[in-house]
Design an enzyme around this catalytic site. Structure first.
Site, PDB file in Angstrom:
ATOM      1  N   ALA A 117       0.871  -1.170   0.000  1.00 56.29           N
ATOM      2  CA  ALA A 117       0.000   0.000   0.000  1.00 56.29           C
ATOM      3  C   ALA A 117       0.916   1.229   0.000  1.00 56.29           C
ATOM      4  O   ALA A 117       2.072   1.150   0.428  1.00 56.29           O
ATOM      5  CB  ALA A 117      -0.887  -0.016   1.235  1.00 56.29           C
ATOM      6  N   GLY A 125       0.522  -4.849   0.794  1.00 53.61           N
ATOM      7  CA  GLY A 125      -0.666  -4.858  -0.056  1.00 53.61           C
ATOM      8  C   GLY A 125      -0.404  -5.505  -1.413  1.00 53.61           C
ATOM      9  O   GLY A 125      -1.333  -6.021  -2.047  1.00 53.61           O
ATOM     10  N   GLU A 131       4.566  -5.129   7.038  1.00 50.44           N
ATOM     11  CA  GLU A 131       3.886  -4.009   7.708  1.00 50.44           C
ATOM     12  C   GLU A 131       4.345  -3.820   9.148  1.00 50.44           C
ATOM     13  O   GLU A 131       4.326  -2.720   9.678  1.00 50.44           O
ATOM     14  CB  GLU A 131       2.365  -4.219   7.678  1.00 50.44           C
ATOM     15  CG  GLU A 131       1.750  -4.107   6.286  1.00 50.44           C
ATOM     16  CD  GLU A 131       1.649  -5.436   5.557  1.00 50.44           C
ATOM     17  OE1 GLU A 131       2.392  -6.386   5.913  1.00 50.44           O
ATOM     18  OE2 GLU A 131       0.837  -5.523   4.622  1.00 50.44           O
TER      19      GLU A 131
END
Ligand code: CO8
Length: 258
Positions: free
Chosen positions: A66, A109, A132
């Site tokens: 992301a 992501g 993450e």
């Protein structure tokens, strides 16, 4: 033919090829790429001339996660209040098959997007990870769930807790990817595989996809029952009559999608 800025979309016969195209950000997934990808997938699903899609990135990155720069300034109220990235759920409702052709980084992501596709073909350069935790967050597009279902708890837990990457060999051994290809052959093989799927009877393709997906959502007994009912239903299609007649007559089937 592409009207988008962050993805390229081409039709190659009955196959839709979608290339993530934010090279300067290693294809990081921002709001624009999400909305363009969802629009392209909706058009693909509705276009009767198209039977299978391939999503790919660049040689260096399928997608490096992301977009951290977009998320950086967001607080809980923004994320929770707007159900940030809930839009990706619509991607998984695509009814026709979607193949992820992954070279280079598929992180965060990016790994989650690859896992939302129906299967992953990996270049020998592919690297998968859920890093993450290094940003003091967690997967947010299904990674903790889909990775665990794909590779089992031990590897998924280790990857989510340490953020370490898995190379293509390990990913294949663990069942995350269906096959590994030399990087130079990845796209051609993915397009050929997609063309094979697109050459099958369309209703049978949808039914096969749906029943394999149900294996993730239900008990064995209910899944077997679901499969049997759809199998029975396919005997109500013209293409089943044609497919079996073509086999007996030693010729190829000609599908109507009915
Ligand atoms: N977001 C934004 N920009 C990125 C991202 C990213 N995820 N990844 C790379 N970039 C940018 C870099 O900032 C850099 O830009 P610039 O040239 O302007 O500095 C450019 O892409 C090139 O990157 P690098 O210079 O870092 O390239 P390297 O070859 O040195 O390194 C790596 C490649 C290892 C892939 C490195 O870029 C990296 O670690 N990227 C971040 C990976 C990561 O942490 N991904 C997880 C992101 S979080 C996430 O995905 C959460 C998903 C769920 C969210 C849902 C919310 C509800």
């Amino acid at each position: 033919m592409s009207q988008y800025e962050t993805i390229l979309v081409e039709q190659r016969g009955a196959v839709t090829l979608v290339t993530l195209n934010r090279p300067k950000a290693l294809n990081a997934l921002n709001t624009q790429i999400l909305s363009e990808l969802l629009d392209a997938m909706r058009a693909f699903d509705e276009d009767a001339s198209q039977g299978c899609a391939v999503i790919t990135g660049s040689e260096k990155a399928f997608a490096a996660g992301a977009d951290i720069k977009e998320m950086q300034a967001q607080g809980f109220a923004d994320m929770y209040g707007h159900d940030f990235f809930a839009g990706w759920d619509a991607f998984t409702r695509t009814r026709k098959p979607v193949i992820a052709a992954v070279a280079g980084y598929a992180l965060g992501g990016g790994c989650e997007l690859a896992m939302m596709c129906d299967f992953i073909l990996a270049a020998d350069s592919a690297k998968f990870g859920q890093p993450e935790i290094k940003l003091a967050v967690s997967p947010g597009m299904g990674g903790s769930q889909r990775l665990t279902r794909a590779v089992g708890k031990a590897k998924a837990m280790e990857m989510c807790l340490t953020g370490r990457m898995m190379d293509a060999d390990e990913a294949e051994r663990a069942g995350l990817v269906s096959r590994i290809l030399p990087a130079a052959e990845l796209l051609n093989d993915a397009l050929k595989t997609a063309a094979t799927i697109a050459s099958m009877a369309p209703l049978a393709v949808k039914a096969n996809k749906e029943m394999v997906d149900v294996a993730y959502e239900t008990t064995l007994a209910q899944g077997v029952q679901f499969e049997r009912r759809l199998f029975h239903a396919l005997f109500g299609t013209q293409d089943q009559t044609e497919g079996m007649a073509a086999f007996v007559e030693k010729r190829s089937g000609i599908w109507t999608g009915k």
